[in-house]
Design a protein around this motif. Structure first.
Motif, PDB file in Angstrom:
ATOM      1  N   PHE A 112       0.810  -1.226   0.000  1.00 50.71           N
ATOM      2  CA  PHE A 112       0.000   0.000   0.000  1.00 50.71           C
ATOM      3  C   PHE A 112       0.834   1.263   0.000  1.00 50.71           C
ATOM      4  N   ARG A 113       2.168   1.091  -0.033  1.00 51.54           N
ATOM      5  CA  ARG A 113       3.085   2.223  -0.112  1.00 51.54           C
ATOM      6  C   ARG A 113       2.802   3.247   0.979  1.00 51.54           C
ATOM      7  N   ASN A 114       2.598   2.733   2.197  1.00 54.54           N
ATOM      8  CA  ASN A 114       2.297   3.603   3.327  1.00 54.54           C
ATOM      9  C   ASN A 114       2.883   2.991   4.597  1.00 54.54           C
ATOM     10  N   PRO A 115       3.660   3.761   5.370  1.00 55.99           N
ATOM     11  CA  PRO A 115       4.348   3.201   6.538  1.00 55.99           C
ATOM     12  C   PRO A 115       3.485   3.027   7.777  1.00 55.99           C
ATOM     13  N   ILE A 116       2.197   3.394   7.739  1.00 58.27           N
ATOM     14  CA  ILE A 116       1.364   3.252   8.925  1.00 58.27           C
ATOM     15  C   ILE A 116       0.423   2.054   8.840  1.00 58.27           C
ATOM     16  N   VAL A 117       0.592   1.210   7.843  1.00 58.79           N
ATOM     17  CA  VAL A 117      -0.245   0.020   7.711  1.00 58.79           C
ATOM     18  C   VAL A 117       0.439  -1.146   8.421  1.00 58.79           C
ATOM     19  N   GLU A 118      -0.327  -1.919   9.151  1.00 58.20           N
ATOM     20  CA  GLU A 118       0.172  -3.138   9.781  1.00 58.20           C
ATOM     21  C   GLU A 118      -0.974  -4.142   9.858  1.00 58.20           C
ATOM     22  N   PRO A 119      -0.697  -5.439  10.072  1.00 57.78           N
ATOM     23  CA  PRO A 119      -1.758  -6.456  10.064  1.00 57.78           C
ATOM     24  C   PRO A 119      -2.907  -6.172  11.015  1.00 57.78           C
ATOM     25  N   GLY A 120      -2.592  -5.583  12.183  1.00 53.87           N
ATOM     26  CA  GLY A 120      -3.655  -5.309  13.139  1.00 53.87           C
ATOM     27  C   GLY A 120      -4.623  -4.242  12.678  1.00 53.87           C
ATOM     28  N   LEU A 121      -4.176  -3.328  11.818  1.00 53.43           N
ATOM     29  CA  LEU A 121      -5.028  -2.225  11.379  1.00 53.43           C
ATOM     30  C   LEU A 121      -6.004  -2.626  10.282  1.00 53.43           C
TER      31      LEU A 121
END
Length: 328
Positions: free
Chosen positions: A73-82
């Motif tokens: 997603f080319r975004n550093p604030i994405v993680e599996p929990g979100l």
């Protein structure tokens, strides 16, 4: 080297401190099939060693899962929990505990990971289906995250409901998923999580160059011959399997998938070949450190590891949001 040092420290220290001689003696007796182990040697072989190894595998799974989603997603604030994977996996595990006790259903060691994987698949699929635009079928990052928050709330409320109606032993097991802990580590869980982690990382490395090409834009990546739809679902499937299986055994552990890739980007840029390899190492190191801290702070009692990672992760997450101007 630092991972090995932290792993050895995590194995050695805790409610009962083990000496180096006891560790080597336990390993020697295990290899020679000697059944004359004392209590500390049995603690090492049956509790500490599988717990330390499981920490490495779980940390690697969560960190690599975060790196894959951030690259996709080319975004550093994405993680599996979100995006609902962790909460869906926890709901699947809670459903297994509640219904398994009611119907006396227990199909073996693989049943719990399967239930968690199924919950992770359903929740993640819901997030992506509901966040897609009616016009072009694409989903913006803001819509994706907001939908993820809503789906997280939905599945966590389901976990709360199941813990409310479950009997006391099952209710305690369900609470275990919400807090996250490594206390249930055993050799069976090490083998299962190890298999999904190792194969997930190896397969992920095959798509590192594809994710690098995606960094210059979706249209440009398509011009280079990359099938974006296929790539998206492959990355999501790898992420779901690794994260859901890990969550099935240790519960919901937040922020590892967010912190680790971001720290690595600060160190050496955004090359996904570097991020995937080193996220596995740094993720294992971080979770081993958190596990050691959780056992030493209130010794001989134990602090849930999910609390430790959240205390560390929340400030870093807020700093990252402010740095990227996502907060007003």
């Amino acid at each position: 080297m630092l991972l090995v040092i932290i792993l050895l420290s995590s194995i050695r220290y805790g409610a009962v401190s083990l000496s180096i001689d006891e560790i080597f003696s336990a390993l020697q007796k295990q290899f020679t099939l000697d059944d004359t182990m004392n209590l500390n040697e049995r603690i090492f072989m049956s509790i500490r060693l599988p717990r330390g190894i499981l920490c490495v595998f779980v940390g690697a799974s969560l960190a690599v899962g975060g790196a894959l989603l951030q690259g996709l997603f080319r975004n550093p604030i994405v993680e599996p929990g979100l995006i609902g994977t962790s909460s869906g996996a926890a709901f699947g595990a809670a459903l297994y505990f509640a219904l398994g006790a009611t119907f006396n259903f227990n199909a073996g060691t693989w049943t719990l990971p399967f239930a968690a994987c199924l919950g992770g698949v359903i929740s993640t699929a819901l997030v992506f289906l509901l966040s897609q635009s009616r016009h072009d079928g694409k989903s913006s990052i803001v819509t994706l995250l907001l939908t993820g928050i809503a789906i997280n709330a939905l599945f966590l409320s389901g976990v709360g409901f199941l813990s409310y109606i479950a009997r006391d032993p099952q209710a305690r097991s369900i609470v275990f998923w919400n807090l996250g802990t490594m206390s249930g580590a055993n050799w069976s869980s090490v083998i299962i999580v190890g298999i999904t982690t190792v194969f997930g990382i190896l397969i992920s490395l095959r798509y590192a160059k594809h994710l690098n090409a995606l960094m210059i834009g979706e249209e440009e990546a398509q011009f280079l011959g990359i099938n974006l739809k296929s790539l998206k679902w492959k990355i999501l499937l790898i992420n779901i399997v690794m994260v859901a299986v890990a969550t099935a055994f240790v519960g919901v552990i937040s922020f590892v998938g967010l912190i680790v890739p971001h720290l690595l980007r600060i160190i050496n840029g955004s090359d996904n070949r570097f991020l995937i390899r080193n996220s596995a190492i740094l993720g294992g190191l971080l979770l081993c450190s958190a596990d050691l801290l959780s056992r030493m702070v209130l010794r001989p009692a134990e602090l849930p590891i999910g609390i430790v990672t959240s205390i560390i992760g929340v400030p870093i997450f807020i700093i990252l949001l402010k740095k990227k101007n996502y907060l007003f």
